[in-house]
Design a protein around this motif. Structure first.
Motif, PDB file in Angstrom:
ATOM      1  N   ALA A 185      -4.528  14.129 -26.121  1.00  0.00           N
ATOM      2  CA  ALA A 185      -4.698  13.365 -24.878  1.00  0.00           C
ATOM      3  C   ALA A 185      -4.837  14.302 -23.686  1.00  0.00           C
ATOM      4  CB  ALA A 185      -3.525  12.404 -24.672  1.00  0.00           C
ATOM      5  N   ASN A 186      -4.009  15.347 -23.631  1.00  0.00           N
ATOM      6  CA  ASN A 186      -4.118  16.325 -22.547  1.00  0.00           C
ATOM      7  C   ASN A 186      -5.452  17.055 -22.603  1.00  0.00           C
ATOM      8  OD1 ASN A 186      -1.598  15.711 -21.581  1.00  0.00           O
ATOM      9  ND2 ASN A 186      -0.585  17.515 -22.424  1.00  0.00           N
ATOM     10  N   ALA A 187      -5.883  17.396 -23.819  1.00  0.00           N
ATOM     11  CA  ALA A 187      -7.153  18.110 -23.975  1.00  0.00           C
ATOM     12  C   ALA A 187      -8.324  17.260 -23.514  1.00  0.00           C
ATOM     13  CB  ALA A 187      -7.336  18.528 -25.435  1.00  0.00           C
ATOM     14  N   CYS A 188      -8.312  15.978 -23.851  1.00  0.00           N
ATOM     15  CA  CYS A 188      -9.391  15.078 -23.398  1.00  0.00           C
ATOM     16  C   CYS A 188      -9.347  14.898 -21.878  1.00  0.00           C
ATOM     17  CB  CYS A 188      -9.283  13.734 -24.102  1.00  0.00           C
ATOM     18  SG  CYS A 188      -9.730  13.777 -25.851  1.00  0.00           S
ATOM     19  N   ALA A 189      -8.124  14.842 -21.329  1.00  0.00           N
ATOM     20  CA  ALA A 189      -7.995  14.739 -19.869  1.00  0.00           C
ATOM     21  C   ALA A 189      -8.606  15.963 -19.197  1.00  0.00           C
ATOM     22  CB  ALA A 189      -6.525  14.596 -19.481  1.00  0.00           C
ATOM     23  N   LEU A 190      -8.324  17.135 -19.736  1.00  0.00           N
ATOM     24  CA  LEU A 190      -8.893  18.359 -19.176  1.00  0.00           C
ATOM     25  C   LEU A 190     -10.418  18.348 -19.269  1.00  0.00           C
ATOM     26  CD1 LEU A 190      -6.396  21.013 -20.585  1.00  0.00           C
ATOM     27  CD2 LEU A 190      -6.788  20.502 -18.164  1.00  0.00           C
ATOM     28  N   ALA A 191     -10.946  17.869 -20.395  1.00  0.00           N
ATOM     29  CA  ALA A 191     -12.406  17.828 -20.564  1.00  0.00           C
ATOM     30  C   ALA A 191     -13.050  16.897 -19.545  1.00  0.00           C
ATOM     31  CB  ALA A 191     -12.754  17.394 -21.987  1.00  0.00           C
ATOM     32  N   GLU A 192     -12.483  15.706 -19.371  1.00  0.00           N
ATOM     33  CA  GLU A 192     -13.051  14.762 -18.404  1.00  0.00           C
ATOM     34  C   GLU A 192     -12.891  15.277 -16.974  1.00  0.00           C
ATOM     35  OE1 GLU A 192     -14.811  12.048 -18.569  1.00  0.00           O
ATOM     36  OE2 GLU A 192     -14.757  11.576 -20.704  1.00  0.00           O
ATOM     37  N   TRP A 193     -11.797  15.982 -16.708  1.00  0.00           N
ATOM     38  CA  TRP A 193     -11.561  16.523 -15.373  1.00  0.00           C
ATOM     39  C   TRP A 193     -12.535  17.652 -15.053  1.00  0.00           C
ATOM     40  CZ3 TRP A 193      -7.767  20.840 -14.095  1.00  0.00           C
ATOM     41  CH2 TRP A 193      -7.604  20.978 -12.705  1.00  0.00           C
ATOM     42  N   GLN A 194     -12.753  18.514 -16.012  1.00  0.00           N
ATOM     43  CA  GLN A 194     -13.591  19.694 -15.768  1.00  0.00           C
ATOM     44  C   GLN A 194     -15.084  19.398 -15.857  1.00  0.00           C
ATOM     45  OE1 GLN A 194     -10.606  23.297 -17.162  1.00  0.00           O
ATOM     46  NE2 GLN A 194     -11.682  22.188 -18.760  1.00  0.00           N
ATOM     47  N   TRP A 195     -15.479  18.485 -16.774  1.00  0.00           N
ATOM     48  CA  TRP A 195     -16.906  18.308 -17.036  1.00  0.00           C
ATOM     49  C   TRP A 195     -17.361  16.850 -17.087  1.00  0.00           C
ATOM     50  CZ3 TRP A 195     -14.892  21.656 -21.398  1.00  0.00           C
ATOM     51  CH2 TRP A 195     -14.816  22.997 -20.989  1.00  0.00           C
ATOM     52  N   GLY A 196     -16.457  15.906 -16.859  1.00  0.00           N
ATOM     53  CA  GLY A 196     -16.813  14.503 -17.019  1.00  0.00           C
ATOM     54  C   GLY A 196     -16.513  13.652 -15.799  1.00  0.00           C
ATOM     55  N   ALA A 197     -15.903  12.495 -16.036  1.00  0.00           N
ATOM     56  CA  ALA A 197     -15.709  11.504 -14.979  1.00  0.00           C
ATOM     57  C   ALA A 197     -14.639  11.882 -13.963  1.00  0.00           C
ATOM     58  CB  ALA A 197     -15.352  10.151 -15.607  1.00  0.00           C
ATOM     59  N   GLY A 198     -13.877  12.943 -14.231  1.00  0.00           N
ATOM     60  CA  GLY A 198     -12.840  13.348 -13.294  1.00  0.00           C
ATOM     61  C   GLY A 198     -13.203  14.533 -12.427  1.00  0.00           C
ATOM     62  N   ARG A 199     -14.442  14.961 -12.489  1.00  0.00           N
ATOM     63  CA  ARG A 199     -14.841  16.137 -11.710  1.00  0.00           C
ATOM     64  C   ARG A 199     -14.637  15.899 -10.210  1.00  0.00           C
ATOM     65  NH1 ARG A 199     -20.251  19.153 -13.748  1.00  0.00           N
ATOM     66  NH2 ARG A 199     -19.466  20.558 -12.134  1.00  0.00           N
ATOM     67  N   GLY A 200     -14.115  16.913  -9.538  1.00  0.00           N
ATOM     68  CA  GLY A 200     -14.007  16.864  -8.084  1.00  0.00           C
ATOM     69  C   GLY A 200     -12.726  16.287  -7.538  1.00  0.00           C
ATOM     70  N   VAL A 201     -11.798  15.847  -8.407  1.00  0.00           N
ATOM     71  CA  VAL A 201     -10.539  15.289  -7.902  1.00  0.00           C
ATOM     72  C   VAL A 201      -9.388  16.236  -8.213  1.00  0.00           C
ATOM     73  CG1 VAL A 201     -11.379  12.935  -8.222  1.00  0.00           C
ATOM     74  CG2 VAL A 201      -9.967  13.965 -10.004  1.00  0.00           C
ATOM     75  N   ARG A 202      -8.291  16.070  -7.488  1.00  0.00           N
ATOM     76  CA  ARG A 202      -7.106  16.904  -7.728  1.00  0.00           C
ATOM     77  C   ARG A 202      -5.982  16.135  -8.410  1.00  0.00           C
ATOM     78  NH1 ARG A 202      -6.458  21.722  -5.945  1.00  0.00           N
ATOM     79  NH2 ARG A 202      -4.185  21.510  -5.698  1.00  0.00           N
ATOM     80  N   SER A 203      -6.091  14.803  -8.458  1.00  0.00           N
ATOM     81  CA  SER A 203      -5.078  14.011  -9.159  1.00  0.00           C
ATOM     82  C   SER A 203      -5.770  12.921  -9.972  1.00  0.00           C
ATOM     83  CB  SER A 203      -4.082  13.399  -8.176  1.00  0.00           C
ATOM     84  OG  SER A 203      -4.740  12.559  -7.249  1.00  0.00           O
ATOM     85  N   MET A 204      -5.463  12.888 -11.254  1.00  0.00           N
ATOM     86  CA  MET A 204      -6.179  12.000 -12.158  1.00  0.00           C
ATOM     87  C   MET A 204      -5.304  11.677 -13.355  1.00  0.00           C
ATOM     88  SD  MET A 204      -9.506  13.119 -14.389  1.00  0.00           S
ATOM     89  CE  MET A 204      -8.866  13.192 -16.056  1.00  0.00           C
ATOM     90  N   ALA A 205      -5.435  10.465 -13.846  1.00  0.00           N
ATOM     91  CA  ALA A 205      -4.828  10.085 -15.126  1.00  0.00           C
ATOM     92  C   ALA A 205      -5.952   9.717 -16.079  1.00  0.00           C
ATOM     93  CB  ALA A 205      -3.867   8.916 -14.951  1.00  0.00           C
ATOM     94  N   PHE A 206      -5.881  10.225 -17.282  1.00  0.00           N
ATOM     95  CA  PHE A 206      -6.842   9.864 -18.324  1.00  0.00           C
ATOM     96  C   PHE A 206      -6.119   9.064 -19.398  1.00  0.00           C
ATOM     97  CE2 PHE A 206      -8.444  10.761 -22.603  1.00  0.00           C
ATOM     98  CZ  PHE A 206      -9.728  10.255 -22.493  1.00  0.00           C
ATOM     99  N   LEU A 207      -6.663   7.893 -19.763  1.00  0.00           N
ATOM    100  CA  LEU A 207      -6.089   7.067 -20.823  1.00  0.00           C
ATOM    101  C   LEU A 207      -7.023   7.068 -22.024  1.00  0.00           C
ATOM    102  CD1 LEU A 207      -4.378   6.108 -18.393  1.00  0.00           C
ATOM    103  CD2 LEU A 207      -4.451   3.811 -19.371  1.00  0.00           C
ATOM    104  N   THR A 208      -6.463   7.321 -23.210  1.00  0.00           N
ATOM    105  CA  THR A 208      -7.293   7.397 -24.413  1.00  0.00           C
ATOM    106  C   THR A 208      -7.856   6.024 -24.796  1.00  0.00           C
ATOM    107  OG1 THR A 208      -5.315   7.183 -25.797  1.00  0.00           O
ATOM    108  CG2 THR A 208      -6.090   9.413 -25.299  1.00  0.00           C
ATOM    109  N   PHE A 209      -7.012   4.991 -24.860  1.00  0.00           N
ATOM    110  CA  PHE A 209      -7.406   3.615 -25.192  1.00  0.00           C
ATOM    111  C   PHE A 209      -8.314   3.563 -26.434  1.00  0.00           C
ATOM    112  CE2 PHE A 209      -8.227  -0.679 -22.836  1.00  0.00           C
ATOM    113  CZ  PHE A 209      -7.963  -1.361 -24.007  1.00  0.00           C
ATOM    114  N   GLY A 210      -7.853   4.158 -27.523  1.00  0.00           N
ATOM    115  CA  GLY A 210      -8.589   4.130 -28.788  1.00  0.00           C
ATOM    116  C   GLY A 210      -7.709   3.573 -29.880  1.00  0.00           C
TER     117      GLY A 210
END
Length: 327
Positions: A113-138
């Motif tokens: 979950a942390n790894a996917c959050a990092l991926a979305e933050w660095q290269w996906g839907a979370g780019r450009g923010v400093r605070s974000m929550a990623f939910l797996t929902f799978g």
């Protein structure tokens, strides 16, 4: 140009990947997918072998960093995997030291979950923010938290276990609790909720589109219910409306607690946003603090099926940034 290596460890399959990061963009140039070896020692050796083979194939002389993604529980600080449910014999297995010694580079380990959050933050839907929550929902429901521009894993890598939060006194079972966030907002939870509701309909002679008889109850999946809802089946629509409401309740807690700029939701939400969002929004408007909700975007994950490959690479990239920040 930054050369990254990645290992994704699953209960049945492992993947070794090589990626090139340049000007904020990531490109996977090589991948090897193979069954997870039965022995942890054999598995660790296979990571070294697979990465070396990829290096030879793509004329890579060295990695700037290597990242490892695996299911919880683990100890990211010591590089240990601590018997995840899908890897029952992996008790205190050191996966970091062998790779560090084999390749002479920094190596990082994070839960999936942390790894996917990092991926979305660095290269996906979370780019450009400093605070974000990623939910797996799978299959289950977990979260990765980016707070004040860095990953927050907690004291012992247990931060983000939002699926364990109880939303109701009773309800679908998930993460050891009836009525939990995971019990409602996961593939298994949606299936169990739909089974319960379909059984009631069958008892009064009104079978839903996704389950025409008692014999089909066990075969209900979130995907089947979603397809039926898209075809207008009233019970399937009601299932997803209920899930959307519970999603809104869970998100309201996160918004009030963390005040994030963005919440990124993967898998089922990304596929069924149209079914889930109306009820979710209604609950958020009622439950979340207005000032916090007003500054929080809620968006589907952007990386899609590629997130699995990019997750381990994002751990490598995060390790590089952490080392640079510590200097």
């Amino acid at each position: 140009m930054t050369v990254l290596g990645g290992i994704d460890i699953g209960g049945t399959k492992c993947a070794a990947v090589i990626g090139i990061e340049q000007e904020g963009q990531i490109h996977v140039i090589g991948k090897r997918l193979y069954p997870t070896p039965a022995s942890p020692d054999d598995a660790v050796q296979s990571f070294v072998t697979a990465l070396r083979a990829l290096m030879a194939e793509h004329a890579i002389s060295k990695f700037d960093a290597i990242g490892i993604s695996c299911g919880s529980p683990l100890d990211s600080r010591r590089g240990l995997i601590l018997s995840p449910p899908n890897l029952p014999h992996w008790d205190h297995v050191d996966v970091v030291t062998p790779l560090r010694e084999a390749f002479g580079t920094m190596v990082g380990l994070q839960n999936d979950a942390n790894a996917c959050a990092l991926a979305e933050w660095q290269w996906g839907a979370g780019r450009g923010v400093r605070s974000m929550a990623f939910l797996t929902f799978g299959t289950g429901l977990g979260a990765g938290l980016i707070l004040d521009g860095r990953l927050y894993a907690g004291r012992n890598d247990m931060a983000g276990e939002v699926g364990h939060m109880r939303l109701s006194a009773d309800g679908p079972f998930g993460y050891g609790k009836a009525g939990s966030f995971e019990g409602y907002c996961s593939g298994g939870g949606i299936a169990r909720l739909a089974q319960s509701m379909a059984q009631q309909q069958l008892a009064v002679g009104q079978p839903p589109l996704f389950c025409r008889s008692e014999a089909e109850l066990a075969a209900i999946t979130a995907k089947k219910v979603g397809e039926a809802a898209q075809q207008g089946d009233s019970l399937a629509v009601e299932v997803y409306r209920t899930v959307g409401q519970r999603l809104g309740e869970g998100l309201a807690i996160l918004i009030d607690l963390l005040n994030p700029e963005r919440i990124v939701i993967g898998s089922i939400y990304a596929r069924q946003q149209a079914l889930l969002e109306p009820a979710m929004r209604q609950v958020l408007e009622r439950e979340a603090l207005p000032g916090s909700l007003a500054v929080c975007e809620i968006v589907p994950a952007a990386l899609g099926e590629s997130v699995g490959d990019l997750a381990s690479l994002s751990v490598a990239m995060n390790q590089l940034k952490a080392e640079a920040g510590a200097r």
